[in-house]
Design a protein around this motif. Structure first.
Motif, PDB file in Angstrom:
ATOM      1  N   ARG A  42      -8.683  33.071   8.457  1.00 19.67           N
ATOM      2  CA  ARG A  42      -8.521  34.105   7.418  1.00 19.67           C
ATOM      3  C   ARG A  42      -7.155  34.777   7.561  1.00 19.67           C
ATOM      4  O   ARG A  42      -6.468  35.023   6.571  1.00 19.67           O
ATOM      5  CB  ARG A  42      -9.617  35.158   7.548  1.00 19.67           C
ATOM      6  N   CYS A  43      -6.777  35.090   8.816  1.00 13.57           N
ATOM      7  CA  CYS A  43      -5.493  35.788   9.022  1.00 13.57           C
ATOM      8  C   CYS A  43      -4.308  34.881   8.686  1.00 13.57           C
ATOM      9  O   CYS A  43      -3.326  35.318   8.075  1.00 13.57           O
ATOM     10  CB  CYS A  43      -5.371  36.282  10.465  1.00 13.57           C
ATOM     11  N   ILE A  44      -4.387  33.621   9.080  1.00 14.44           N
ATOM     12  CA  ILE A  44      -3.273  32.692   8.797  1.00 14.44           C
ATOM     13  C   ILE A  44      -3.166  32.455   7.292  1.00 14.44           C
ATOM     14  O   ILE A  44      -2.078  32.494   6.707  1.00 14.44           O
ATOM     15  CB  ILE A  44      -3.475  31.355   9.561  1.00 14.44           C
ATOM     16  N   TYR A  45      -4.308  32.249   6.666  1.00  4.98           N
ATOM     17  CA  TYR A  45      -4.333  32.017   5.221  1.00  4.98           C
ATOM     18  C   TYR A  45      -3.775  33.248   4.491  1.00  4.98           C
ATOM     19  O   TYR A  45      -3.004  33.129   3.538  1.00  4.98           O
ATOM     20  CB  TYR A  45      -5.769  31.725   4.788  1.00  4.98           C
ATOM     21  N   ALA A  46      -4.175  34.439   4.962  1.00  8.70           N
ATOM     22  CA  ALA A  46      -3.712  35.683   4.318  1.00  8.70           C
ATOM     23  C   ALA A  46      -2.193  35.782   4.382  1.00  8.70           C
ATOM     24  O   ALA A  46      -1.550  36.237   3.439  1.00  8.70           O
ATOM     25  CB  ALA A  46      -4.348  36.896   4.992  1.00  8.70           C
ATOM     26  N   TYR A  47      -1.603  35.326   5.488  1.00 11.82           N
ATOM     27  CA  TYR A  47      -0.142  35.357   5.597  1.00 11.82           C
ATOM     28  C   TYR A  47       0.482  34.461   4.518  1.00 11.82           C
ATOM     29  O   TYR A  47       1.339  34.896   3.754  1.00 11.82           O
ATOM     30  CB  TYR A  47       0.301  34.896   6.996  1.00 11.82           C
ATOM     31  N   PHE A  48       0.044  33.230   4.454  1.00 17.64           N
ATOM     32  CA  PHE A  48       0.684  32.292   3.526  1.00 17.64           C
ATOM     33  C   PHE A  48       0.399  32.625   2.067  1.00 17.64           C
ATOM     34  O   PHE A  48       1.218  32.365   1.198  1.00 17.64           O
ATOM     35  CB  PHE A  48       0.275  30.847   3.838  1.00 17.64           C
ATOM     36  N   MET A  49      -0.772  33.198   1.803  1.00 16.47           N
ATOM     37  CA  MET A  49      -1.148  33.449   0.412  1.00 16.47           C
ATOM     38  C   MET A  49      -1.034  34.919   0.026  1.00 16.47           C
ATOM     39  O   MET A  49      -1.446  35.307  -1.053  1.00 16.47           O
ATOM     40  CB  MET A  49      -2.574  32.946   0.156  1.00 16.47           C
ATOM     41  N   ASN A  50      -0.470  35.732   0.942  1.00 22.60           N
ATOM     42  CA  ASN A  50      -0.216  37.133   0.598  1.00 22.60           C
ATOM     43  C   ASN A  50      -1.490  37.886   0.203  1.00 22.60           C
ATOM     44  O   ASN A  50      -1.508  38.610  -0.786  1.00 22.60           O
ATOM     45  CB  ASN A  50       0.779  37.171  -0.566  1.00 22.60           C
ATOM     46  N   ILE A  51      -2.553  37.710   0.970  1.00 23.73           N
ATOM     47  CA  ILE A  51      -3.827  38.356   0.639  1.00 23.73           C
ATOM     48  C   ILE A  51      -3.859  39.741   1.295  1.00 23.73           C
ATOM     49  O   ILE A  51      -3.603  39.864   2.493  1.00 23.73           O
ATOM     50  CB  ILE A  51      -5.026  37.530   1.183  1.00 23.73           C
ATOM     51  N   PRO A  52      -4.195  40.783   0.538  1.00 18.68           N
ATOM     52  CA  PRO A  52      -4.217  42.126   1.122  1.00 18.68           C
ATOM     53  C   PRO A  52      -5.283  42.298   2.204  1.00 18.68           C
ATOM     54  O   PRO A  52      -6.290  41.586   2.226  1.00 18.68           O
ATOM     55  CB  PRO A  52      -4.520  43.044  -0.069  1.00 18.68           C
ATOM     56  N   GLN A  53      -5.050  43.279   3.061  1.00 16.94           N
ATOM     57  CA  GLN A  53      -5.923  43.474   4.227  1.00 16.94           C
ATOM     58  C   GLN A  53      -7.363  43.825   3.886  1.00 16.94           C
ATOM     59  O   GLN A  53      -8.270  43.552   4.662  1.00 16.94           O
ATOM     60  CB  GLN A  53      -5.348  44.589   5.098  1.00 16.94           C
ATOM     61  N   ASP A  54      -7.579  44.464   2.757  1.00 21.33           N
ATOM     62  CA  ASP A  54      -8.975  44.810   2.442  1.00 21.33           C
ATOM     63  C   ASP A  54      -9.747  43.580   1.974  1.00 21.33           C
ATOM     64  O   ASP A  54     -10.971  43.575   1.962  1.00 21.33           O
ATOM     65  CB  ASP A  54      -9.053  45.952   1.418  1.00 21.33           C
ATOM     66  N   GLN A  55      -9.040  42.537   1.596  1.00 24.03           N
ATOM     67  CA  GLN A  55      -9.729  41.321   1.130  1.00 24.03           C
ATOM     68  C   GLN A  55      -9.802  40.223   2.194  1.00 24.03           C
ATOM     69  O   GLN A  55     -10.755  39.464   2.247  1.00 24.03           O
ATOM     70  CB  GLN A  55      -9.007  40.743  -0.090  1.00 24.03           C
ATOM     71  N   SER A  56      -8.741  40.139   3.026  1.00 27.50           N
ATOM     72  CA  SER A  56      -8.652  38.957   3.897  1.00 27.50           C
ATOM     73  C   SER A  56      -9.859  38.776   4.817  1.00 27.50           C
ATOM     74  O   SER A  56     -10.332  37.639   4.980  1.00 27.50           O
ATOM     75  CB  SER A  56      -7.343  38.948   4.686  1.00 27.50           C
ATOM     76  N   PRO A  57     -10.454  39.826   5.405  1.00 23.85           N
ATOM     77  CA  PRO A  57     -11.585  39.566   6.308  1.00 23.85           C
ATOM     78  C   PRO A  57     -12.847  39.127   5.567  1.00 23.85           C
ATOM     79  O   PRO A  57     -13.825  38.728   6.194  1.00 23.85           O
ATOM     80  CB  PRO A  57     -11.836  40.921   6.982  1.00 23.85           C
ATOM     81  N   TRP A  58     -12.833  39.226   4.253  1.00 23.55           N
ATOM     82  CA  TRP A  58     -14.021  38.864   3.475  1.00 23.55           C
ATOM     83  C   TRP A  58     -13.873  37.519   2.767  1.00 23.55           C
ATOM     84  O   TRP A  58     -14.739  37.134   1.973  1.00 23.55           O
ATOM     85  CB  TRP A  58     -14.328  39.967   2.438  1.00 23.55           C
ATOM     86  N   MET A  59     -12.810  36.819   3.065  1.00 30.48           N
ATOM     87  CA  MET A  59     -12.614  35.529   2.375  1.00 30.48           C
ATOM     88  C   MET A  59     -13.579  34.477   2.901  1.00 30.48           C
ATOM     89  O   MET A  59     -13.864  34.435   4.097  1.00 30.48           O
ATOM     90  CB  MET A  59     -11.186  35.028   2.602  1.00 30.48           C
TER      91      MET A  59
END
Ligand code: ATP
Ligand code: F6P
Length: 501
Positions: free
Chosen positions: A392-409
């Motif tokens: 989730r954290c690596i994906y959030a970096y590459f796809m620019n996902i905000p912190q409130d969403q990334s742990p729920w992906m």
């Protein structure tokens, strides 16, 4: 790091004598420096040298690390008055062009200074050519008056083929040339560059803080750096490259703990997990082909077992181990809710920042993943077999996902995600194995994993490849400078957090 940049040469092959290379080595309190930082990063360079791309990547990296960063693209301001300029507009002997360009730069700088002052900005990037000493002096004076630091980042490139391919790749489709014949647009853009070349002065000002990246970082010159956050930004830019490559991401195969609904642990993979490990080489064979790939796993049994048939160079990273659930390790979500109801609720209220007792938060994971991200930026084709929270954290970096969403992906088991960075975006493809697995996804304010199983569809080879998700600022990772971003990361209440930088 110092060795890496120590042998600095200028573009004529001369060893750089006049520039003093000062690196911060003994910073008393890095945390305070980040909290109090106001850095204006000023891009410098001729058109089509990747300045906007570098600016956008710095913004994405810093936001991922919870630093409030934003890019101010002068071209977007100029476009408000002059949407489709011809090359002649950029000729410095054209007084009207000069006036309008100066006004656009003025508006961008004013907005950036206002953003620092009123919106808690820490790193503002002024994305323009800023190609004369006069212009740089003016920006420096504006920032000095407010007490803000200035870091100049120059991209210098004399590889004609690369510049031409940049023009064709991103400039002929720029809003400046909408509706125009691409060949004509390319010709005009080259004339535009010629006009800039007449006045361009590469960075040599001895008193300015700068990094000069020559031919995509094959040479780097650093001058007068004194601040911790600046060194982080410089180090990041030094690791960027544009060699085409992809990144393949997979969770481990279903584990014995997954089957029992338990979190954490160091269990082996289940029989279905073993089947996934067997299927994995075939699942990625076509998309990897004969590319040279490095395979990274965590140090946990389930990722090592999953990767065991993959015929690539392997490396285990402790930093890729799953988020540490502390006292909750080995429990099911239902058990956690019963035993630690307040913690359970607190985690759902703010999953990114919640730290398990004796364990970690997502924010902690991002801190330990930072060197991994740096290695990924530096590296080429990489496959990673790791865990749900880590992906989730690596994906959030590459796809620019905000912190409130990334742990729920949702990052399903038995699925490979392929990411291919492109100029201004990351293309995503998913390859799903036809091997069922439990779902380990738990929705907010529920106490059990979402029932059912993942990976049940019978996929043919062709339907294996899901189409990329819709493009857009949140999904695409890097936004075009024209789509100025609106996302600003939340400020974290824990004062220890900025220590990550
Ligand atoms: P402009 O001044 O017209 O806004 P720019 O310098 O901001 O141009 P970009 O729009 O960022 O240029 O150009 C992106 C292109 O530059 C991409 O094709 C990208 O692959 C390439 N590129 C990225 N980094 C570099 C670099 N360091 N040197 C040269 N080209 C690069
Ligand atoms: O052509 C390059 C460009 O990005 C233009 O779109 C923009 O107007 C200009 O550079 C901004 O730089 P400058 O400050 O030199 O006008």
């Amino acid at each position: 790091y110092l060795n890496h940049v120590g042998d600095a040469y200028d573009e004529n092959g001369e060893e750089v004598q006049q520039v003093e290379c000062v690196m911060a080595t003994n910073i008393p309190n890095e945390m305070d420096q980040v909290e109090d930082s106001h850095i204006c990063v000023v891009m410098v360079g001729l058109p089509a040298r990747g300045k906007s791309l570098i600016a956008q990547k710095i913004v994405r990296y810093l936001r991922w690390l919870s630093v409030n960063a934003k890019s101010f693209n002068v071209g977007s301001y100029r476009r408000a008055d002059t949407p489709h300029p011809s090359a002649a507009f950029f000729d410095t002997s054209n007084p009207e062009g000069e006036r309008l360009r100066r006004a656009a730069a003025e508006a961008a700088v004013t907005d950036m200074l206002r953003w620092f002052e009123h919106e808690g900005g820490h790193v503002g990037i002024l994305d323009a050519t800023n190609s004369t000493q006069y212009r740089r002096k003016w920006i420096k004076e504006r920032c000095d008056a407010k007490g803000y630091d200035v870091l100049f980042v120059e991209s210098k490139c004399d590889d004609e083929d690369l510049i031409m391919s940049n023009i064709l790749e991103v400039k002929t489709t720029s809003p400046d040339y909408i509706g125009q014949d691409p060949e004509e647009a390319a010709r005009d853009f080259r004339d535009r560059i010629r006009n800039y070349e007449k006045v361009y002065q590469t960075l040599t000002e001895p008193d300015l803080t700068y990094v000069k990246l020559i031919n995509v970082g094959s040479q780097v010159v650093i001058n007068q750096v004194s601040n911790y956050l600046q060194t982080r930004i410089i180090y990041f830019t030094m690791n960027l490259h544009i060699t085409p490559r992809s990144i393949w991401l997979s969770r481990h195969g279903e584990s014995e703990y997954n089957v029992l609904g338990m979190i954490g642990g160091d269990a082996s993979i289940s029989p279905r997990g073993l089947a996934y490990a067997d299927a994995l080489p075939g699942l990625v064979r076509d998309s990897i082909g004969d590319k040279d790939v490095t395979l990274w796993t965590s140090t946990m049994k389930r990722t090592i077992q999953t990767a065991r048939h993959l015929p690539y160079r392997k490396k285990q990273w402790k930093a890729l181990d799953e988020l540490d659930a502390g006292v909750c390790d080995g429990l099911t979500y239902e058990e956690i809710e019963k035993k630690y109801p307040e913690d359970f609720r607190a985690r759902d209220d703010d999953k990114y920042n919640y730290r398990y007792q004796g364990g970690e938060s997502y924010r902690d994971v991002v801190i330990r993943l930072e060197p991994i991200i740096m290695e990924m930026e530096r590296g080429e084709n990489i496959m990673i077999v790791t865990h749900q929270a880590i992906l989730r954290c690596i994906y959030a970096y590459f796809m620019n996902i905000p912190q409130d969403q990334s742990p729920w992906m949702e990052i399903p088991l038995h699925t490979v995600i392929k990411l291919t960075p492109r100029a201004y975006g990351t293309v995503e493809e998913r390859f799903k194995a036809n091997i069922p697995a439990v779902s380990t996804f738990r929705a907010k304010y529920t106490s059990a994993n979402m029932g059912g199983e993942e990976g049940l569809e019978d996929m043919t080879d062709e339907s294996n490849m899901m189409s990329p998700p819709p493009t857009g600022a949140e999904i695409n990772g890097i936004v075009k400078p024209d789509d100025v971003e609106s996302f600003v990361p939340q400020k974290h209440p824990d004062p220890m957090v900025p220590v990550l930088l």
